[in-house]
Structure formats: structure tokens, C-alpha cells
Design an enzyme around this catalytic site. Structure first.
Site, mmCIF file in Angstrom:
data_model
loop_
_atom_site.group_PDB
_atom_site.id
_atom_site.type_symbol
_atom_site.label_atom_id
_atom_site.label_comp_id
_atom_site.label_asym_id
_atom_site.label_seq_id
_atom_site.Cartn_x
_atom_site.Cartn_y
_atom_site.Cartn_z
ATOM 1 N N VAL A 187 -5.226 -5.986 2.570
ATOM 2 C CA VAL A 187 -4.767 -4.604 2.533
ATOM 3 C C VAL A 187 -3.279 -4.545 2.212
ATOM 4 O O VAL A 187 -2.456 -5.161 2.913
ATOM 5 C CB VAL A 187 -5.040 -3.908 3.884
ATOM 6 C CG1 VAL A 187 -4.553 -2.472 3.844
ATOM 7 C CG2 VAL A 187 -6.521 -3.964 4.224
ATOM 8 N N CYS A 188 -2.943 -3.815 1.149
ATOM 9 C CA CYS A 188 -1.550 -3.596 0.745
ATOM 10 C C CYS A 188 -0.862 -4.955 0.560
ATOM 11 O O CYS A 188 -1.351 -5.797 -0.183
ATOM 12 C CB CYS A 188 -0.858 -2.701 1.773
ATOM 13 S SG CYS A 188 0.741 -2.076 1.250
ATOM 14 N N GLN A 189 0.257 -5.186 1.240
ATOM 15 C CA GLN A 189 0.928 -6.481 1.141
ATOM 16 C C GLN A 189 -0.021 -7.615 1.542
ATOM 17 O O GLN A 189 0.046 -8.723 1.000
ATOM 18 C CB GLN A 189 2.166 -6.477 2.043
ATOM 19 C CG GLN A 189 2.957 -7.762 2.043
ATOM 20 C CD GLN A 189 3.964 -7.806 3.183
ATOM 21 O OE1 GLN A 189 3.741 -7.231 4.248
ATOM 22 N NE2 GLN A 189 5.095 -8.452 2.947
ATOM 23 N N GLY A 210 -3.015 -7.741 0.816
ATOM 24 C CA GLY A 210 -3.813 -8.030 -0.366
ATOM 25 C C GLY A 210 -3.109 -9.027 -1.272
ATOM 26 O O GLY A 210 -3.732 -9.940 -1.836
#
Lengths: 353, 185
Positions: free
Chosen positions: A146-148, A150
Site C-alpha cells: 500500500v502506497c510507499q 507498495g
């Protein structure tokens, strides 16, 4: 000619009503207690220093898929994935029979200043995956970054492709230097090494204020004025406060890892341009050959779609699926539509792989 | 939560506003985001009420200075240095001057954005396009102001000058912090 056609008497009444509702809403908010971190039953199954691996208790018959490990960002807290019963991506996944794990990086302190991205991407994430594989008797796991988180998941998968059966990335930056990326425009000018040299760890408040500064009027004045609209709705006020708490619950960032992330990704854009190495090992995205599901949000002001889409051409995977969610960076976790769409999309995609 | 002293000097004030938001708003709106929103409504309500029968944007123009000042405060709160190191004789004069120059520079940027936002708002209200719906409530006016403010901000914030000013503000503060660290004998 003017578009203003405000009746003076109505304006006066509107102002009075607004101020009354704002004060009433604020008073009611003060009575709420939203300290709980997440809402679903879970157990801490593994710890490595401050990192905790949570396993969620099943809520439906097991779908028979490999365990799903969620790798959240270092920025902000992972309970956004399980904020409240009717706004929980994790609950949606559990309801579809997935075996869900969540990595919580904790709150770095002064002793963590020298932690490197290598520690997060290889040591901690690797240890969590080792534990899950060992405990579940699996050769590989499904990984949701998720986000960073990811970006970190992409790096881990490139370094250890045999451990990840399927990779899902959510609102994940890949190309850090696209025109729409305001955060990148600002961060590229910062002398991050000097910052870390002087400050040590990077204060969470600094990051939080930076994120708010991306859309300062909508994320401050307009948002708080909106309290007046929900002053008489206890559930909406509680939702508002939970979100506020999460937004301002910003862990400090381990100095060295922060500097490496800013320099390598934002300033050098090395995931796209090449040359990235973590722990002395080259990170080659072409080594990612597992099936990939890339989920991004069409109105994301933090990670614009243009930052996520380039993943399509970056890896060695022949099974790439993109899913664009009509919403923003936060709405993709907590909006009502997200609760319907995202767990179903992720679970169905995993079932097909 | 980290020690407030470890963050940008205006950051603790910003965060403190968040923490005290509810209490302050319940007692006396005035110094925080909610207060700004409330003030906006009160002041604009007064102006808009009279402006409904007066000329525009001349009446709105009278609010411009107020908005610029308030929004400048929102984005560049006062510096809060370590009191023990505030004496310029103890701090390096160069880093203090650099900080002052950096705050002036970002202040100029914010003022320019506020002016642009107001120009956009005035233009949106004084349009000759009869197809646009009239603004009949303060809420609609408030939404339009936010829209104009974000548009003005985005136009500036993506530019090099704003990014340079921000980076310099951060660098100047970092050097100020470095200068305030206990000196070895």
C-alpha cells in the site's frame, strides 16, 4: 453584472446557524473516544524489534488461497486498513475467506535512526514473509503493498521473486517524477542528507503538514467548516474524528531510511531509470514475473495515476492488470464504494491466480 | 508522538492547533482553522449582505487585505526558537538572517497566492456569463472561495519559485537548528 444574489436576512441567519452548528459539533466531538487501532479481531503472531505482524481472525470459510500479507507504508499508521466495521478493507477481504496478515512498522525512535531501507525491505518484510510461510506451510505468499509499502513490496519482490506468488499494489508510486506529482516537485529540491544529519529521525508532524500543504484550503479550512454539516449526526462525527486521529497519528521516520527513500526514489527516480540497489543488491523490476494487480485512484493528489501507471511496462510480468478506482488517496480505503469494489476486485483477482 | 521541539518551528504551533481544535472551536472561534472558517462566514456574510445591492467587486476588495493576512498566518506561523538560543549573539547571525530572508520569501509567495485567489474569486463573481447560476447562499460563496484558493495555490505551488522558496525555508530552519545545538567547548 454579478452572480451574487444573497438575501441579507438569509445571510445573517445562515451565519448564525453555521456558527451555532460548528460550536455544537465541536463540543460533541470532544466527547468521543476513538483510541482503538482498528476494529477487527487479530493476534500479534510475530515481532522483530518494533515491527509487529498481525494475523486477523477469520470471519468466513477459508477460500484456500495463499496467505495475504499487507505491507503498509512507513508513513502514517496501518489501521487505516481497518478503521471501523463499515470502512475496512481488511474486513472485506476476511469476508471473502482470505487469510490476512498486516505488517505494523511501529513508531521509530532515536535508536532507529540508522535503520536503512535494507532493514525494512529485506530484513523486516523478509522475516514477516518467512514467518507466514513457515506457519502456513506455504512456499510463497500473496503480497499487497500500500502506497510507499507498495514501492517497498515491488523492491522485495524484485529481490526475492520466489517468495511472492501474486503481487497487488495499491496507490503505489513507481515513476516519482511525473508532472502532476506536486510532492515530488517539492521534495526534489530538499537537501535530505543535511536534514537527517541535523534532525536524526524526521518528525511525523513535518510530513503531515507537508501532505496537508498539497491542498491546504480543502484539507484545512473547508474540512473543518464541514463539521457544521454533520453537527447533528453522531456517527458522522465519530467517523470524522477517527479520520482526524489517523491523519495526525504520524510516526517519525527513521532518518537513514527516509534519506534513502527520498534520494533514490524521488530525486533519482531509480526504480524507473535503473541503478537502484538495496542492501548492496541491484533491484531490477524485470525480475518481477509474478502476476501483478496495480490499483490506483483517479483523483489521487498524493500519488497521481501517472505515478502508478508506468508499472505496466516496468516489470517482467506477463500477467498485468490495472484497476483504476474513481476516488482519491484516502477514499480508496474508506469510501463506501471502496468497501464494495476493492475487496471484491482483489479477492476475485487472487482467486483467478 | 515526537517531541514538538524536534519539528519545524512553526510545526508545533500547527499541530497544537489541531490538538486544541475542538476545545477552541467550542469556546471562542478565532485563531484556528475552524475559527478562520467561522470568521470568514461572519465577515463575508456582513459584506455579502450589503454587496447584494452594491457594486462588485469593489465591496469584496475591502476584504482582500484581511484574507491575505489570515491566510499568511495559516501558512507561515511565527517562528518559535529555543528560548535559550534566541539571543542573536548566541546564534550565528548569518543563519538567523538566512531564516528571516527565507520566511520573507515564502511570505511573498503566500501573499501572491492570496491575491491571485481573490482576483479569481472577483472574476468568478463578476462574470458576464448569464448561464452561470447565481450565488444565493454564503455556503455557495464559501465553496467558490475554496475553489479559487486551491486553483491559485496549485498554479503557484507547481512552479520552481515556490518549490525553491519552500526548500530554502526548510534548509534555513535546519541550519538554525544545527546552530542551536549545544556547542562543544
Amino acid at each position: 453584472m454579478t452572480r451574487l444574489a444573497i438575501d441579507p436576512a438569509r445571510a445573517a441567519a445562515e451565519v448564525t446557524d453555521f456558527c451555532r452548528r460548528l460550536a455544537a459539533g465541536a463540543q460533541r466531538l470532544a466527547a468521543f473516544d476513538v483510541r482503538a487501532e482498528g476494529c477487527s479481531a487479530r493476534d500479534a503472531v510475530f515481532r522483530a524489534e518494533k515491527t509487529v505482524l498481525w494475523r486477523y481472525r477469520p470471519q468466513a470459510a477459508n477460500a484456500g488461497l495463499p496467505p495475504l500479507v499487507i505491507c503498509y507504508a512507513l508513513v502514517n499508521r496501518p489501521y487505516m486498513m481497518d478503521l471501523q466495521p463499515d470502512r475496512s478493507l481488511i474486513r472485506g477481504l476476511l469476508a471473502r475467506g482470505l487469510d490476512v496478515y498486516l505488517i505494523d512498522w511501529g513508531y521509530p525512535d532515536a535508536g532507529d535512526r540508522q535503520l536503512a531501507l535494507d532493514d525494512y525491505v529485506n530484513r523486516y518484510l523478509g522475516a514477516c514473509i518467512d514467518h507466514v510461510c513457515g506457519a502456513r506451510g506455504a512456499a510463497a505468499i500473496n503480497l499487497l503493498g500500500v502506497c510507499q509499502g507498495g514501492t517497498m513490496s515491488l523492491c522485495h519482490t524484485a529481490l526475492h521473486p520466489e517468495r511472492v506468488r501474486n503481487l497487488v499494489t495499491m496507490v503505489t508510486p513507481v515513476d516519482f517524477q511525473t508532472d502532476e506529482n506536486l510532492l515530488s516537485t517539492w521534495v526534489r529540491k530538499v537537501d535530505v542528507d543535511r536534514m537527517v544529519e541535523v534532525l536524526g529521525n524526521i518528525p511525523g508532524e513535518l510530513l503531515n503538514a507537508t501532505f496537508i500543504s498539497l491542498m491546504p484550503l480543502r484539507l484545512s479550512v473547508q474540512k473543518y467548516a464541514g463539521i457544521a454539516d454533520i453537527a447533528d449526526e453522531p456517527e458522522a462525527l465519530a467517523n470524522f474524528l477517527r479520520m482526524e486521529r489517523w491523519i495526525h497519528d504520524s510516526p517519525d521516520q527513521a532518518g537513514r531510511a527516509f534519506a534513502e527513500f527520498i534520494r533514490w526514489f524521488f530525486q533519482e527516480n531509480s526504480l524507473v531509470r535503473g541503478g537502484l540497489a538495496i542492501g548492496g543488491q541491484p533491484v531490477d523490476p524485470r525480475r518481477i514475473t509474478c502476476p501483478l494487480l496495480n490499483i490506483y485512484a483517479s483523483q489521487d493528489h498524493l500519488v497521481p495515476p501517472s505515478a502508478s501507471r508506468p508499472l505496466a511496462a516496468l516489470t517482467g510480468s506477463r500477467d498485468y492488470t490495472a484497476f483504476e478506482f474513481d476516488g482519491g488517496h484516502i477514499g480508496i480505503y474508506v469510501s463506501r464504494r471502496a468497501q464494495e469494489v476493492l475487496p471484491r476486485t482483489i479477492a476475485q483477482w487472487l482467486e483467478r491466480h | 508522538m515526537p517531541d514538538a521541539g524536534d519539528s519545524l518551528p512553526w510545526m508545533p504551533a500547527w499541530v497544537e492547533v489541531q490538538r486544541k481544535l475542538l476545545d477552541q472551536a467550542a469556546k471562542a472561534p478565532g485563531g484556528d482553522y475552524v475559527g478562520i472558517a467561522a470568521d470568514w462566514w461572519r465577515l463575508f456574510g456582513t459584506q455579502a449582505s450589503s454587496a447584494a445591492t452594491a457594486t462588485l467587486p469593489a465591496d469584496l476588495e475591502s476584504l482582500r487585505t484581511l484574507f491575505i493576512d489570515r491566510y499568511r498566518q495559516l501558512f507561515t506561523p511565527e517562528i518559535a526558537l529555543d528560548p535559550a538560543a534566541q539571543d542573536p549573539m548566541q546564534s550565528g547571525a548569518a543563519v538567523v538572517m538566512r531564516w528571516q530572508a527565507a520566511t520573507r520569501r515564502i511570505g511573498q509567495q503566500i501573499a501572491a497566492i492570496a491575491n491571485d485567489a481573490f482576483r479569481r474569486l472577483s472574476a468568478a463573481l463578476a462574470t458576464n456569463d448569464a448561464a452561470l447560476p447565481p450565488i444565493t447562499s454564503l455556503r455557495e460563496l464559501h465553496e467558490l472561495w475554496i475553489e479559487c484558493g486551491e486553483a491559485a495555490y496549485a498554479a503557484a505551488a507547481h512552479g520552481d519559485e515556490f518549490a525553491d522558496a519552500q526548500a530554502e525555508l526548510l534548509s534555513a530552519w535546519v541550519e538554525l537548528r544545527a546552530d542551536q545545538r549545544p556547542r562543544r567547548p
